[in-house]
Write an enzyme that holds these catalytic residues in place. Sequence first.
Site, PDB file in Angstrom:
ATOM      1  N   GLY A   1      -9.754  -3.634 -14.681  1.00  0.00           N
ATOM      2  CA  GLY A   1     -10.087  -3.608 -13.259  1.00  0.00           C
ATOM      3  C   GLY A   1      -9.617  -2.282 -12.682  1.00  0.00           C
ATOM      4  N   VAL A   2      -9.418  -2.287 -11.367  1.00  0.00           N
ATOM      5  CA  VAL A   2      -9.101  -1.042 -10.676  1.00  0.00           C
ATOM      6  C   VAL A   2      -7.763  -0.465 -11.132  1.00  0.00           C
ATOM      7  CG1 VAL A   2      -9.063   0.018  -8.410  1.00  0.00           C
ATOM      8  CG2 VAL A   2     -10.211  -2.142  -8.717  1.00  0.00           C
ATOM      9  N   ILE A   3      -6.736  -1.301 -11.162  1.00  0.00           N
ATOM     10  CA  ILE A   3      -5.401  -0.790 -11.516  1.00  0.00           C
ATOM     11  C   ILE A   3      -5.384  -0.313 -12.963  1.00  0.00           C
ATOM     12  CG2 ILE A   3      -2.982  -1.470 -11.880  1.00  0.00           C
ATOM     13  CD1 ILE A   3      -3.199  -3.198  -9.373  1.00  0.00           C
TER      14      ILE A   3
ATOM     15  N   CYS B   1       0.814  -1.217   0.000  1.00  0.00           N
ATOM     16  CA  CYS B   1       0.000   0.000   0.000  1.00  0.00           C
ATOM     17  C   CYS B   1       0.850   1.270   0.000  1.00  0.00           C
ATOM     18  CB  CYS B   1      -0.915  -0.028   1.225  1.00  0.00           C
ATOM     19  SG  CYS B   1      -1.870   1.465   1.460  1.00  0.00           S
TER      20      CYS B   1
ATOM     21  N   HIS C   1     -25.271  23.300   2.491  1.00  0.00           N
ATOM     22  CA  HIS C   1     -25.478  23.800   1.127  1.00  0.00           C
ATOM     23  C   HIS C   1     -24.453  24.901   0.834  1.00  0.00           C
ATOM     24  CE1 HIS C   1     -27.483  25.105  -2.509  1.00  0.00           C
ATOM     25  NE2 HIS C   1     -27.364  26.357  -2.067  1.00  0.00           N
TER      26      HIS C   1
ATOM     27  N   ASP D   1      -4.595  -9.224   2.546  1.00  0.00           N
ATOM     28  CA  ASP D   1      -4.656  -9.753   1.180  1.00  0.00           C
ATOM     29  C   ASP D   1      -4.358 -11.247   1.114  1.00  0.00           C
ATOM     30  OD1 ASP D   1      -5.154  -7.218   0.250  1.00  0.00           O
ATOM     31  OD2 ASP D   1      -3.452  -7.131  -1.132  1.00  0.00           O
TER      32      ASP D   1
ATOM     33  N   ILE E   1      -4.187  -8.020 -14.205  1.00  0.00           N
ATOM     34  CA  ILE E   1      -5.329  -8.936 -14.280  1.00  0.00           C
ATOM     35  C   ILE E   1      -5.642  -9.514 -12.896  1.00  0.00           C
ATOM     36  CG2 ILE E   1      -4.959  -9.499 -16.715  1.00  0.00           C
ATOM     37  CD1 ILE E   1      -3.679 -12.166 -15.674  1.00  0.00           C
TER      38      ILE E   1
HETATM   39  P1  FAD Z   1       0.796  -5.842   1.964  1.00  0.00           P
HETATM   40  O1  FAD Z   1       0.527  -4.396   1.978  1.00  0.00           O
HETATM   41  O2  FAD Z   1       1.066  -6.498   0.661  1.00  0.00           O
HETATM   42  O3  FAD Z   1       2.028  -6.069   2.957  1.00  0.00           O
HETATM   43  C1  FAD Z   1       2.625  -7.315   3.118  1.00  0.00           C
HETATM   44  C2  FAD Z   1       4.072  -7.112   3.501  1.00  0.00           C
HETATM   45  O4  FAD Z   1       4.600  -8.367   3.917  1.00  0.00           O
HETATM   46  C3  FAD Z   1       4.968  -6.644   2.362  1.00  0.00           C
HETATM   47  O5  FAD Z   1       5.600  -5.442   2.696  1.00  0.00           O
HETATM   48  C4  FAD Z   1       5.984  -7.783   2.185  1.00  0.00           C
HETATM   49  O6  FAD Z   1       7.291  -7.313   1.895  1.00  0.00           O
HETATM   50  C5  FAD Z   1       5.961  -8.441   3.554  1.00  0.00           C
HETATM   51  N1  FAD Z   1       6.333  -9.853   3.551  1.00  0.00           N
HETATM   52  C6  FAD Z   1       5.835 -10.841   2.756  1.00  0.00           C
HETATM   53  N2  FAD Z   1       6.379 -12.033   3.100  1.00  0.00           N
HETATM   54  C7  FAD Z   1       7.244 -11.786   4.119  1.00  0.00           C
HETATM   55  C8  FAD Z   1       8.094 -12.612   4.905  1.00  0.00           C
HETATM   56  N3  FAD Z   1       8.139 -13.934   4.739  1.00  0.00           N
HETATM   57  N4  FAD Z   1       8.850 -12.020   5.851  1.00  0.00           N
HETATM   58  C9  FAD Z   1       8.817 -10.682   6.060  1.00  0.00           C
HETATM   59  N5  FAD Z   1       8.016  -9.847   5.344  1.00  0.00           N
HETATM   60  C10 FAD Z   1       7.236 -10.396   4.402  1.00  0.00           C
HETATM   61  N6  FAD Z   1      -6.101  -0.661  -1.658  1.00  0.00           N
HETATM   62  C11 FAD Z   1      -6.929   0.303  -1.220  1.00  0.00           C
HETATM   63  O7  FAD Z   1      -7.667   0.086  -0.254  1.00  0.00           O
HETATM   64  N7  FAD Z   1      -6.945   1.546  -1.801  1.00  0.00           N
HETATM   65  C12 FAD Z   1      -6.164   1.847  -2.851  1.00  0.00           C
HETATM   66  O8  FAD Z   1      -6.203   2.964  -3.350  1.00  0.00           O
HETATM   67  C13 FAD Z   1      -5.291   0.844  -3.350  1.00  0.00           C
HETATM   68  N8  FAD Z   1      -4.479   1.102  -4.395  1.00  0.00           N
HETATM   69  C14 FAD Z   1      -3.626   0.129  -4.837  1.00  0.00           C
HETATM   70  C15 FAD Z   1      -2.822   0.415  -5.929  1.00  0.00           C
HETATM   71  C16 FAD Z   1      -1.957  -0.541  -6.423  1.00  0.00           C
HETATM   72  C17 FAD Z   1      -1.077  -0.218  -7.614  1.00  0.00           C
HETATM   73  C18 FAD Z   1      -1.878  -1.806  -5.777  1.00  0.00           C
HETATM   74  C19 FAD Z   1      -0.914  -2.847  -6.271  1.00  0.00           C
HETATM   75  C20 FAD Z   1      -2.675  -2.106  -4.688  1.00  0.00           C
HETATM   76  C21 FAD Z   1      -3.570  -1.134  -4.216  1.00  0.00           C
HETATM   77  N9  FAD Z   1      -4.429  -1.389  -3.146  1.00  0.00           N
HETATM   78  C22 FAD Z   1      -5.288  -0.423  -2.710  1.00  0.00           C
HETATM   79  C23 FAD Z   1      -4.426  -2.691  -2.445  1.00  0.00           C
HETATM   80  C24 FAD Z   1      -3.618  -2.593  -1.142  1.00  0.00           C
HETATM   81  O9  FAD Z   1      -2.302  -2.176  -1.438  1.00  0.00           O
HETATM   82  C25 FAD Z   1      -3.603  -3.940  -0.429  1.00  0.00           C
HETATM   83  O10 FAD Z   1      -4.938  -4.388  -0.251  1.00  0.00           O
HETATM   84  C26 FAD Z   1      -2.937  -3.829   0.931  1.00  0.00           C
HETATM   85  O11 FAD Z   1      -1.612  -3.367   0.817  1.00  0.00           O
HETATM   86  C27 FAD Z   1      -2.943  -5.187   1.638  1.00  0.00           C
HETATM   87  O12 FAD Z   1      -2.321  -5.069   2.882  1.00  0.00           O
HETATM   88  P2  FAD Z   1      -1.604  -6.292   3.591  1.00  0.00           P
HETATM   89  O13 FAD Z   1      -1.087  -5.777   4.874  1.00  0.00           O
HETATM   90  O14 FAD Z   1      -2.492  -7.468   3.589  1.00  0.00           O
HETATM   91  O15 FAD Z   1      -0.387  -6.685   2.626  1.00  0.00           O
HETATM   92  P1  NAD Z   2      -8.867  -6.546 -10.663  1.00  0.00           P
HETATM   93  O1  NAD Z   2      -9.315  -7.853 -10.147  1.00  0.00           O
HETATM   94  O2  NAD Z   2      -9.461  -5.297 -10.125  1.00  0.00           O
HETATM   95  O3  NAD Z   2      -9.119  -6.498 -12.240  1.00  0.00           O
HETATM   96  C1  NAD Z   2      -8.553  -7.416 -13.114  1.00  0.00           C
HETATM   97  C2  NAD Z   2      -9.289  -7.344 -14.439  1.00  0.00           C
HETATM   98  O4  NAD Z   2      -8.571  -8.116 -15.380  1.00  0.00           O
HETATM   99  C3  NAD Z   2     -10.703  -7.898 -14.374  1.00  0.00           C
HETATM  100  O5  NAD Z   2     -11.579  -7.002 -15.008  1.00  0.00           O
HETATM  101  C4  NAD Z   2     -10.590  -9.223 -15.099  1.00  0.00           C
HETATM  102  O6  NAD Z   2     -11.787  -9.614 -15.743  1.00  0.00           O
HETATM  103  C5  NAD Z   2      -9.506  -8.904 -16.113  1.00  0.00           C
HETATM  104  N1  NAD Z   2      -8.767 -10.054 -16.643  1.00  0.00           N
HETATM  105  C6  NAD Z   2      -8.403 -11.176 -15.983  1.00  0.00           C
HETATM  106  N2  NAD Z   2      -7.688 -11.972 -16.802  1.00  0.00           N
HETATM  107  C7  NAD Z   2      -7.589 -11.333 -17.995  1.00  0.00           C
HETATM  108  C8  NAD Z   2      -6.967 -11.617 -19.228  1.00  0.00           C
HETATM  109  N3  NAD Z   2      -6.278 -12.731 -19.397  1.00  0.00           N
HETATM  110  N4  NAD Z   2      -7.066 -10.729 -20.236  1.00  0.00           N
HETATM  111  C9  NAD Z   2      -7.766  -9.561 -20.064  1.00  0.00           C
HETATM  112  N5  NAD Z   2      -8.376  -9.235 -18.909  1.00  0.00           N
HETATM  113  C10 NAD Z   2      -8.286 -10.096 -17.885  1.00  0.00           C
HETATM  114  O7  NAD Z   2      -7.286  -6.557 -10.509  1.00  0.00           O
HETATM  115  P2  NAD Z   2      -6.202  -5.383 -10.579  1.00  0.00           P
HETATM  116  O8  NAD Z   2      -6.730  -4.199 -11.298  1.00  0.00           O
HETATM  117  O9  NAD Z   2      -4.961  -6.043 -11.033  1.00  0.00           O
HETATM  118  O10 NAD Z   2      -6.043  -4.991  -9.055  1.00  0.00           O
HETATM  119  C11 NAD Z   2      -5.623  -5.963  -8.086  1.00  0.00           C
HETATM  120  C12 NAD Z   2      -6.187  -5.673  -6.737  1.00  0.00           C
HETATM  121  O11 NAD Z   2      -5.625  -4.500  -6.189  1.00  0.00           O
HETATM  122  C13 NAD Z   2      -7.678  -5.493  -6.778  1.00  0.00           C
HETATM  123  O12 NAD Z   2      -8.268  -6.608  -6.177  1.00  0.00           O
HETATM  124  C14 NAD Z   2      -7.972  -4.271  -5.989  1.00  0.00           C
HETATM  125  O13 NAD Z   2      -8.787  -4.567  -4.882  1.00  0.00           O
HETATM  126  C15 NAD Z   2      -6.615  -3.778  -5.498  1.00  0.00           C
HETATM  127  N6  NAD Z   2      -6.528  -2.356  -5.848  1.00  0.00           N
HETATM  128  C16 NAD Z   2      -7.404  -1.493  -5.249  1.00  0.00           C
HETATM  129  C17 NAD Z   2      -7.381  -0.162  -5.593  1.00  0.00           C
HETATM  130  C18 NAD Z   2      -8.361   0.773  -4.962  1.00  0.00           C
HETATM  131  O14 NAD Z   2      -8.962   0.398  -3.968  1.00  0.00           O
HETATM  132  N7  NAD Z   2      -8.535   1.985  -5.472  1.00  0.00           N
HETATM  133  C19 NAD Z   2      -6.485   0.303  -6.538  1.00  0.00           C
HETATM  134  C20 NAD Z   2      -5.632  -0.596  -7.139  1.00  0.00           C
HETATM  135  C21 NAD Z   2      -5.662  -1.928  -6.768  1.00  0.00           C
END
Ligand code: FAD
Ligand code: NAD
Length: 466
Positions: A182-184, A43, A445, A313, A271
């Site tokens: 999707g979202v990303i 995150c 408002h 996650d 994806i």
């Molecule tokens: P993580 O944040 O993935 O943290 C896990 C940590 O564990 C990592 O730092 C990793 O290095 C560490 N780790 C793993 N294995 C080990 C090990 N064996 N020993 C020590 N350390 C280890 N979510 C939202 O709600 N809003 C958003 O706007 C949003 N935007 C996103 C944008 C992108 C590009 C991406 C990829 C994700 C986004 N997400 C968003 C999703 C969000 O980042 C995750 O849902 C969130 O980070 C999950 O938190 P977590 O603590 O489960 O895991």
């Molecule tokens: P996603 O699950 O949001 O979207 C993936 C998309 O890829 C779906 O629409 C799916 O149908 C499509 N897809 C799957 N296989 C495919 C293929 N072979 N060819 C074409 N399309 C295909 O996944 P993401 O966008 O990678 O994001 C990953 C996770 O990160 C999400 O679960 C989301 O919760 C989290 N995230 C959250 C935020 C936010 O909260 N604003 C921002 C970024 C990421």
Amino acid sequence: MADTYDVLIIGGGPGGYNCAIRAAQLGLKVAVAEKRATLGGTCLNVGCIPSKALLHASELYEEAADGHLGALGIDVKAKLNLPQMMAHKAKAVDGLTKGVEFLFKKNRIDWLKGEARLVGPGMAKISGEAPATVSAKHIVVATGSDVIGLPGIAIDEERILSSTGAIALAQVPKRLLVIGAGVIGLELGSVWRRLGAEVTVVEFLDRILPGTDMEVAKQAQRILMRQGMAFKLGAKVTAVAKMAKVLKVTVEPAKGGEAEILEADAVLVCIGRRAYTENLGLDEVGVKTDERGRVIVDAHYATNVAGIHAIGDVIAGPMLAHKAEDEGVALAERLAGKAGHVNYDVIPNVIYTYPEIATVGKSEEELKAAGVAYRTGKFPFTANARAKTNDMTDGFVKILAEEGTDLVLGVHMVGPNVSEMIAEACAVMELGGSAEDIARTCHAHPTLTEAVRQAALGVDGRIMQM
Ligand code: FAD
Ligand code: NAD
């Protein structure tokens, strides 16, 4: 540093660090193993925070560049300074990851810098800067998630990107092909489109944003297309050939048929993400995972092995930072002998495109499938005074309330600033409120939140301002 703890948390992301802070507040002796050089997980380092920094900056750039500011009487000549935009992003990440480190010190939480591996009941080995074997009464797996790749399409983070590469490009690609609507895909596709890339999104399904209320998804797609984002729905990418100057991308109809070749300068693979459990030793200690590799837990985040829990996650459910955070807090409270609880019916989902998309609770499709009778109230931002004043009238607010009880079951918004507005819906739903409760609450408002009140009045067929 002690080597015996009440709680050892593996992973310093939103799940792990919030679990640690709450457990420490409740008097437990806590350590967090994190192998990344900074705390905050996906995150703060490569997810929510850097992507939102770029979304905010690129939105302002587009407003200045496309003449919208001119319409408000502000004449500017916008010039992109991408290195500075990236420096701004890095500063946000740095400040927030250091903030978590500060909170660890403040709460006397030990950060074990290295990779943790489960080696027995209540035991983990940390490898890295200071190798150690640590024992703890409770171990919490909070190792998060990682990118899902596409077979045969190797991510190099230079031209074939995951989200991590796509938040760190040194220049704007002329043509960006995004795999997955999707979202990303929509967020980072928006960033690079605003900065000048031609963006085409290839999506396997025949709709964008699966799981989101269909009316919201359709409206969002229309608006994104009007902004210049192109979509190829019901299509899949089967190969990406790396030529010297361009990428040749093979796109086929999802149901089979003739392939076409599209040229791109960069490809973003988004994806979905998968639970991350590499090198964790789950098998050795016998922790069960499901068919998608997610750690299986009960309602209190306990795995099948006594003393080992999991949150965020790495377990089932939406992959969202605030979901991970809430699970971390609930688990910490349980481990300290208190009652911790997460209400999975009220987890908001926000997509930070322009306009933003924010939803909570059930979609119309889910209510229909479950056979729940409901009433709908809907209000467009074109009729909201503040949206009109700000010249930001795209989108609407929709409230779904149960027939008979009027209980709010779902709120779905697409529009300006709805990421902030969804909190009202969450609070009402958390308190078991009705659409009438929202309708009778005084809203300032002129604000965008008045659209929520009007939508609530609409549930009872008495919208006043349209
Ligand atoms: P993580 O944040 O993935 O943290 C896990 C940590 O564990 C990592 O730092 C990793 O290095 C560490 N780790 C793993 N294995 C080990 C090990 N064996 N020993 C020590 N350390 C280890 N979510 C939202 O709600 N809003 C958003 O706007 C949003 N935007 C996103 C944008 C992108 C590009 C991406 C990829 C994700 C986004 N997400 C968003 C999703 C969000 O980042 C995750 O849902 C969130 O980070 C999950 O938190 P977590 O603590 O489960 O895991
Ligand atoms: P996603 O699950 O949001 O979207 C993936 C998309 O890829 C779906 O629409 C799916 O149908 C499509 N897809 C799957 N296989 C495919 C293929 N072979 N060819 C074409 N399309 C295909 O996944 P993401 O966008 O990678 O994001 C990953 C996770 O990160 C999400 O679960 C989301 O919760 C989290 N995230 C959250 C935020 C936010 O909260 N604003 C921002 C970024 C990421």
